[in-house]
Scaffold this motif. Structure first.
Motif, PDB file in Angstrom:
ATOM      1  N   ALA A 113      66.466  31.890  23.073  1.00 38.78           N
ATOM      2  CA  ALA A 113      66.296  30.625  22.359  1.00 38.78           C
ATOM      3  C   ALA A 113      64.826  30.221  22.418  1.00 38.78           C
ATOM      4  CB  ALA A 113      67.160  29.534  22.978  1.00 38.78           C
ATOM      5  N   HIS A 114      64.397  29.540  21.355  1.00 40.67           N
ATOM      6  CA  HIS A 114      63.040  28.988  21.291  1.00 40.67           C
ATOM      7  C   HIS A 114      63.112  27.703  20.480  1.00 40.67           C
ATOM      8  CE1 HIS A 114      58.772  28.515  20.936  1.00 40.67           C
ATOM      9  NE2 HIS A 114      58.769  28.760  19.633  1.00 40.67           N
ATOM     10  N   ARG A 115      62.988  26.571  21.180  1.00 37.68           N
ATOM     11  CA  ARG A 115      63.150  25.267  20.542  1.00 37.68           C
ATOM     12  C   ARG A 115      64.490  25.219  19.821  1.00 37.68           C
ATOM     13  NH1 ARG A 115      57.065  23.296  18.694  1.00 37.68           N
ATOM     14  NH2 ARG A 115      56.103  23.685  20.753  1.00 37.68           N
ATOM     15  N   ASP A 116      64.536  25.040  18.471  1.00 40.63           N
ATOM     16  CA  ASP A 116      65.846  24.934  17.827  1.00 40.63           C
ATOM     17  C   ASP A 116      66.359  26.284  17.318  1.00 40.63           C
ATOM     18  OD1 ASP A 116      64.444  25.502  15.490  1.00 40.63           O
ATOM     19  OD2 ASP A 116      65.344  23.870  14.333  1.00 40.63           O
ATOM     20  N   ALA A 117      65.635  27.366  17.622  1.00 38.34           N
ATOM     21  CA  ALA A 117      66.022  28.689  17.114  1.00 38.34           C
ATOM     22  C   ALA A 117      66.760  29.484  18.188  1.00 38.34           C
ATOM     23  CB  ALA A 117      64.791  29.456  16.656  1.00 38.34           C
ATOM     24  N   GLU A 172      59.730  28.015  11.501  1.00 43.73           N
ATOM     25  CA  GLU A 172      58.570  27.921  12.375  1.00 43.73           C
ATOM     26  C   GLU A 172      58.911  28.248  13.832  1.00 43.73           C
ATOM     27  OE1 GLU A 172      59.715  23.528  11.430  1.00 43.73           O
ATOM     28  OE2 GLU A 172      59.826  25.507  10.467  1.00 43.73           O
ATOM     29  N   HIS A 173      60.191  28.106  14.185  1.00 47.04           N
ATOM     30  CA  HIS A 173      60.627  28.467  15.529  1.00 47.04           C
ATOM     31  C   HIS A 173      61.291  29.849  15.543  1.00 47.04           C
ATOM     32  CE1 HIS A 173      61.042  23.835  16.064  1.00 47.04           C
ATOM     33  NE2 HIS A 173      59.788  24.231  16.198  1.00 47.04           N
ATOM     34  N   ALA A 174      61.949  30.194  14.454  1.00 48.29           N
ATOM     35  CA  ALA A 174      62.680  31.459  14.406  1.00 48.29           C
ATOM     36  C   ALA A 174      61.748  32.660  14.295  1.00 48.29           C
ATOM     37  CB  ALA A 174      63.662  31.449  13.239  1.00 48.29           C
ATOM     38  N   VAL A 175      60.661  32.533  13.559  1.00 48.36           N
ATOM     39  CA  VAL A 175      59.782  33.689  13.356  1.00 48.36           C
ATOM     40  C   VAL A 175      59.195  34.186  14.676  1.00 48.36           C
ATOM     41  CG1 VAL A 175      57.603  34.448  12.340  1.00 48.36           C
ATOM     42  CG2 VAL A 175      59.298  33.257  10.924  1.00 48.36           C
TER      43      VAL A 175
END
Length: 263
Positions: A35-39, A60-63
């Motif tokens: 996980a990374h922030r909302d991704a 911007e979080h998923a990439v």
């Protein structure tokens, strides 16, 4: 980046998103997630015969999360998720091929069938749907080769758990569908096919309703993947109660340009 090590962590990170929960497969051995922030991203080997990296969240979080996950698991894994998100991922990672678009569909409750289309309804010369036995696999395989040669689900491969079928009263197998690559909370419908001479009789809908009833009872919800060009199948699935979700998958170029099933 935060690695997720339990199914509860994945559920919290994705908000119980059905696509992500399916890819997570209960976090059985071999599955990894981050996980990374909302991704959130889940690396799921051999998920419907592909090494899939299921992704959700804002681009911007998923990439950066996808970049991190691919560095961990390698380029055999294919980013997979909502179409707009995967398009953004492929734009940001130009080494990826152009994404392939298709549909993910999910339901939690069947819509009532029209007369004659329910699993228990009889029609002339046709038996009710039933689960098949392992010794019926050669007949399933033959039907798929003739009616749906590109089916991902075929008898005997890992993850394909059971087949259901409709037979004529003389014993001929007319339609099939499978419970395949299901996760603990998301059953997957796959391998749907109707023999060419038996089409137009509502058998596809009947076999799907039979299998989906079992998937709902076992897993709580049912999902499937379908090509967008297959309008006839999509109409059947929507009539049953499935809701359509545009998705896409991207991959790194394969040697020789071949698109073989993953080992």
């Amino acid at each position: 980046m935060r690695e997720l090590t339990s199914i509860d962590q994945v559920t919290d990170a994705c908000g119980d998103d059905d696509l992500i929960m399916w890819a997570a497969q209960g976090m059985k051995p071999g599955i990894r997630a981050w996980a990374h922030r909302d991704a959130v991203a889940v690396a799921s080997p051999h998920a419907s015969r592909r090494h899939r990296l299921a992704v959700a969240g804002r681009p911007e979080h998923a990439v950066p999360l996808v970049r991190h996950a691919l560095a961990e698991v390698g380029r055999r894994f294919r980013p997979f998720g909502d179409a707009e998100l995967i398009d953004a991922v492929a734009h940001a990672i130009p080494e990826l091929d152009k994404p392939h678009h298709f549909s993910w569909m999910t339901l939690r409750e069947l819509t009532p069938p029209a007369p004659g289309r329910g699993p228990g309804d009889r029609s002339d010369g046709v038996e009710p749907p039933a689960w098949l036995r392992p010794e019926d696999d050669p007949q399933v395989d033959l039907l798929l080769k003739e009616a749906s040669p590109e089916s991902y689900a075929v008898p005997g491969i890992p993850g394909v758990r059971r087949w259901a079928g409709i037979r004529s009263t003389t014993g001929e197998l007319l339609a099939v569908a499978a419970d395949a690559w299901s996760a603990p909370t998301v059953g997957l419908l796959a391998g749907v096919a109707t023999a060419v001479p038996a089409r137009g009789r509502g058998l596809g809908e009947r076999i799907c309703r039979f299998v989906v009833e079992e998937l709902l009872a076992t897993y709580g919800r049912a999902s499937l993947m379908v090509d967008d060009w297959n309008a006839a199948a999509i109409r059947v699935y929507e009539r049953i109660g499935f809701a359509r979700r545009p998705v896409a998958a991207a991959r790194f170029p394969q040697p020789g340009g071949h698109d073989l099933f993953d080992d």
